[in-house]
Design an enzyme around this catalytic site. Structure first.
Site, PDB file in Angstrom:
ATOM      1  N   SER A  96      49.348   4.075  29.106  1.00  0.00           N
ATOM      2  CA  SER A  96      48.801   2.787  28.675  1.00  0.00           C
ATOM      3  C   SER A  96      48.310   2.961  27.241  1.00  0.00           C
ATOM      4  CB  SER A  96      47.666   2.340  29.602  1.00  0.00           C
ATOM      5  OG  SER A  96      46.732   3.378  29.766  1.00  0.00           O
TER       6      SER A  96
ATOM      7  N   GLU B 190      45.780   1.443  23.942  1.00  0.00           N
ATOM      8  CA  GLU B 190      44.600   0.653  23.556  1.00  0.00           C
ATOM      9  C   GLU B 190      44.750   0.196  22.107  1.00  0.00           C
ATOM     10  OE1 GLU B 190      40.757   2.231  24.858  1.00  0.00           O
ATOM     11  OE2 GLU B 190      40.095   2.015  22.775  1.00  0.00           O
TER      12      GLU B 190
ATOM     13  N   ASP C 163      28.154  -1.052  23.447  1.00  0.00           N
ATOM     14  CA  ASP C 163      27.161  -0.467  22.550  1.00  0.00           C
ATOM     15  C   ASP C 163      26.521  -1.572  21.737  1.00  0.00           C
ATOM     16  OD1 ASP C 163      27.187   2.235  23.176  1.00  0.00           O
ATOM     17  OD2 ASP C 163      29.078   2.511  22.115  1.00  0.00           O
TER      18      ASP C 163
ATOM     19  N   PHE D 144      32.543   9.809  14.408  1.00  0.00           N
ATOM     20  CA  PHE D 144      32.524   8.988  15.621  1.00  0.00           C
ATOM     21  C   PHE D 144      32.133   9.844  16.839  1.00  0.00           C
ATOM     22  CE2 PHE D 144      34.632   7.233  19.380  1.00  0.00           C
ATOM     23  CZ  PHE D 144      34.059   5.963  19.392  1.00  0.00           C
TER      24      PHE D 144
ATOM     25  N   HIS E 142      46.065   7.537  28.743  1.00  0.00           N
ATOM     26  CA  HIS E 142      45.720   6.311  28.013  1.00  0.00           C
ATOM     27  C   HIS E 142      45.582   6.703  26.537  1.00  0.00           C
ATOM     28  CE1 HIS E 142      43.931   2.306  27.415  1.00  0.00           C
ATOM     29  NE2 HIS E 142      43.019   2.901  26.658  1.00  0.00           N
TER      30      HIS E 142
HETATM   31  C1  LIG Z   1      37.718   4.019  27.700  1.00  0.00           C
HETATM   32  C2  LIG Z   1      36.555   3.431  26.923  1.00  0.00           C
HETATM   33  C3  LIG Z   1      36.679   2.172  26.306  1.00  0.00           C
HETATM   34  C4  LIG Z   1      35.611   1.617  25.610  1.00  0.00           C
HETATM   35  N1  LIG Z   1      35.774   0.376  25.013  1.00  0.00           N
HETATM   36  C5  LIG Z   1      34.710  -0.218  24.403  1.00  0.00           C
HETATM   37  C6  LIG Z   1      34.812  -1.534  23.851  1.00  0.00           C
HETATM   38  O1  LIG Z   1      35.874  -2.161  23.883  1.00  0.00           O
HETATM   39  N2  LIG Z   1      33.714  -2.078  23.276  1.00  0.00           N
HETATM   40  C7  LIG Z   1      32.507  -1.416  23.218  1.00  0.00           C
HETATM   41  O2  LIG Z   1      31.524  -1.977  22.698  1.00  0.00           O
HETATM   42  N3  LIG Z   1      32.381  -0.151  23.720  1.00  0.00           N
HETATM   43  C8  LIG Z   1      33.453   0.454  24.310  1.00  0.00           C
HETATM   44  N4  LIG Z   1      33.321   1.717  24.834  1.00  0.00           N
HETATM   45  C9  LIG Z   1      32.060   2.427  24.636  1.00  0.00           C
HETATM   46  C10 LIG Z   1      31.037   2.103  25.731  1.00  0.00           C
HETATM   47  O3  LIG Z   1      30.673   0.757  25.691  1.00  0.00           O
HETATM   48  C11 LIG Z   1      29.837   3.004  25.485  1.00  0.00           C
HETATM   49  O4  LIG Z   1      30.156   4.337  25.730  1.00  0.00           O
HETATM   50  C12 LIG Z   1      28.557   2.586  26.176  1.00  0.00           C
HETATM   51  O5  LIG Z   1      27.487   3.307  25.569  1.00  0.00           O
HETATM   52  C13 LIG Z   1      28.537   2.874  27.668  1.00  0.00           C
HETATM   53  O6  LIG Z   1      29.380   2.052  28.349  1.00  0.00           O
HETATM   54  P1  LIG Z   1      29.655   2.291  29.929  1.00  0.00           P
HETATM   55  O7  LIG Z   1      30.500   1.173  30.378  1.00  0.00           O
HETATM   56  O8  LIG Z   1      30.101   3.655  30.174  1.00  0.00           O
HETATM   57  O9  LIG Z   1      28.153   2.094  30.454  1.00  0.00           O
HETATM   58  P2  LIG Z   1      27.442   2.410  31.865  1.00  0.00           P
HETATM   59  O10 LIG Z   1      28.423   2.882  32.870  1.00  0.00           O
HETATM   60  O11 LIG Z   1      26.609   1.221  32.201  1.00  0.00           O
HETATM   61  O12 LIG Z   1      26.520   3.649  31.484  1.00  0.00           O
HETATM   62  C14 LIG Z   1      25.752   3.622  30.288  1.00  0.00           C
HETATM   63  C15 LIG Z   1      24.646   4.663  30.386  1.00  0.00           C
HETATM   64  O13 LIG Z   1      23.614   4.196  31.240  1.00  0.00           O
HETATM   65  C16 LIG Z   1      23.411   5.101  32.318  1.00  0.00           C
HETATM   66  N5  LIG Z   1      23.111   4.230  33.465  1.00  0.00           N
HETATM   67  C17 LIG Z   1      23.967   3.474  34.165  1.00  0.00           C
HETATM   68  N6  LIG Z   1      23.312   2.776  35.107  1.00  0.00           N
HETATM   69  C18 LIG Z   1      22.003   3.093  34.994  1.00  0.00           C
HETATM   70  C19 LIG Z   1      20.811   2.678  35.652  1.00  0.00           C
HETATM   71  N7  LIG Z   1      20.835   1.793  36.647  1.00  0.00           N
HETATM   72  N8  LIG Z   1      19.635   3.217  35.238  1.00  0.00           N
HETATM   73  C20 LIG Z   1      19.592   4.108  34.219  1.00  0.00           C
HETATM   74  N9  LIG Z   1      20.681   4.541  33.549  1.00  0.00           N
HETATM   75  C21 LIG Z   1      21.869   4.022  33.915  1.00  0.00           C
HETATM   76  C22 LIG Z   1      24.686   5.903  32.424  1.00  0.00           C
HETATM   77  O14 LIG Z   1      24.520   7.170  33.020  1.00  0.00           O
HETATM   78  C23 LIG Z   1      25.074   6.008  30.969  1.00  0.00           C
HETATM   79  O15 LIG Z   1      24.325   6.991  30.327  1.00  0.00           O
HETATM   80  C24 LIG Z   1      34.375   2.316  25.508  1.00  0.00           C
HETATM   81  C25 LIG Z   1      34.253   3.590  26.106  1.00  0.00           C
HETATM   82  C26 LIG Z   1      35.317   4.143  26.805  1.00  0.00           C
HETATM   83  C27 LIG Z   1      35.173   5.502  27.419  1.00  0.00           C
END
Ligand SMILES: Cc1cc2nc3c(=O)[nH]c(=O)nc-3n(C[C@H](O)[C@H](O)[C@H](O)COP(=O)(O)OP(=O)(O)OC[C@H]3O[C@@H](n4cnc5c(N)ncnc54)[C@H](O)[C@@H]3O)c2cc1C
Length: 314
Positions: free
Chosen positions: A34, A36, A128, A236, A286
């Site tokens: 896939s 991105e 983020d 980054f 990916h």
């Molecule tokens: C494949 C991929 C694609 C991405 N694409 C984008 C994009 O398009 N746009 C963008 O802005 N960013 C993107 N990111 C970056 C991502 O948004 C960041 O890494 C962000 O900081 C975390 O997102 P997450 O979905 O992993 O968050 P989560 O899974 O919510 O986790 C975030 C943090 O919070 C912690 N956490 C989760 N739940 C709880 C809770 N209940 N209490 C306390 N701590 C908790 C987790 O352990 C982790 O440290 C991407 C990252 C990856 C790996």
């Protein structure tokens, strides 16, 4: 035990440890891949994106995803790009969607628009905050990605991909808490995770072991970025917790002004990375394309992926 090098060259070569070649793929189907893309900002970048899409589409990716800028900054552009992919290509688009800067109702409404337009795959992320700010849940919004996954599933039966962190998310309380979080996202309805980019295969393979031991069965697909602009990538990586191995810094040292060599080094190092993963049984990849097709196209070919119309080796 290490031996002092023999002064005689041939003896030194002939008595050294032998490294066997990586196994050649025989009989196995080519890996599922896939791609991105990011939503373009200018007309020139727009042209670059669609040229990239045209070239990579020939490799028949399983889906193509479009990122969502930090702080939700590209909402309209992401939407427009995903829609154009859905309407004008045969590709399966996946829209990245985050919790940042929007209420649950607003996020749900974006998701509903996607579903109605036939976009049924979402990459669900916390997101983020804008540069320099720390993350805080938006008032009335989804707090974390696991909440978003559950919310999306209430909107419609989306296919949902989430993020995974072989080298641990920088804000995670611990490695175990981060793995629990991944499990929560899958339990909430996601069916696949894509990893943060990494360069150290050992970290990724050990992470798979830990995930399996924690009861995770969904595929954790490596996020692969062929790095040719090392200086930019290293910056980054510092922000997202990806370890940059010393050998990599060494390979790119002094090449800042030598684009061509950097690209060749990128092709070689990424080819090696994915070949080793493939030899370890990984058959889904990916690719972060940065809207440039050439390196990714070459790496996919090295993995055995061929354009439509070319026979795949039996
Ligand atoms: C494949 C991929 C694609 C991405 N694409 C984008 C994009 O398009 N746009 C963008 O802005 N960013 C993107 N990111 C970056 C991502 O948004 C960041 O890494 C962000 O900081 C975390 O997102 P997450 O979905 O992993 O968050 P989560 O899974 O919510 O986790 C975030 C943090 O919070 C912690 N956490 C989760 N739940 C709880 C809770 N209940 N209490 C306390 N701590 C908790 C987790 O352990 C982790 O440290 C991407 C990252 C990856 C790996």
């Amino acid at each position: 035990m290490t031996h002092a090098p023999h002064p005689d060259t041939l003896e030194r070569w002939a008595t050294g440890e032998r490294i066997l070649p990586l196994p050649v793929r025989t009989g196995a189907p080519p890996p599922a891949i896939s791609f991105e893309f990011f939503p373009p900002k200018t007309a020139a970048l727009e042209a670059q994106l669609w040229a990239c899409v045209d070239r990579l589409a020939t490799l028949r990716p399983r889906f193509v995803s479009v990122t969502y800028g930090a702080g939700g900054s590209t909402q309209e552009r992401t939407h427009a790009t995903v829609m154009r992919l859905a309407q004008e290509t045969d590709l399966v688009p996946a829209a990245h969607l985050t919790c940042v800067g929007a209420t649950r109702d607003e996020v749900d409404e974006v998701a509903r628009r996607y579903w109605e337009a036939g976009v049924k795959h979402i990459v669900a992320l916390r997101g983020d905050p804008p540069k320099g700010e720390t993350y805080a849940p938006y008032p009335g919004g989804y707090d974390f990605a696991a909440d978003l996954v559950a919310g999306l599933k209430r909107v419609a039966d989306f296919e949902i991909t989430v993020a995974a962190y072989p080298e641990i998310h920088p804000q995670a309380l611990s490695a175990a808490a981060d793995l629990d979080n991944l499990k929560r996202k899958l339990d909430a309805g996601a069916t696949r995770a894509i990893t943060q980019m990494f360069f150290d295969n050992d970290n990724f393979l050990r992470f798979l072991d830990r995930a399996l031991a924690a009861g995770i069965k969904a595929p954790i697909v490596p996020g692969i970025m062929p790095v040719s602009n090392f200086t930019q990538a290293a910056k980054f990586c510092a922000g997202c917790g990806t370890h940059v191995p010393a050998w990599m810094a060494d390979l790119f040292e002094g090449l800042d002004d030598d684009v061509e060599t950097r690209r060749m080094v990128a092709a070689a190092t990424t080819a090696e990375q994915v070949r080793i993963l493939q030899a370890n049984g990984i058959d889904e990849f990916h690719f972060i394309t940065l809207n440039r097709p050439d390196l990714v196209y070459a790496i996919a070919r090295i993995l055995g992926v061929k354009p439509a119309g070319l026979a795949v080796a039996a």
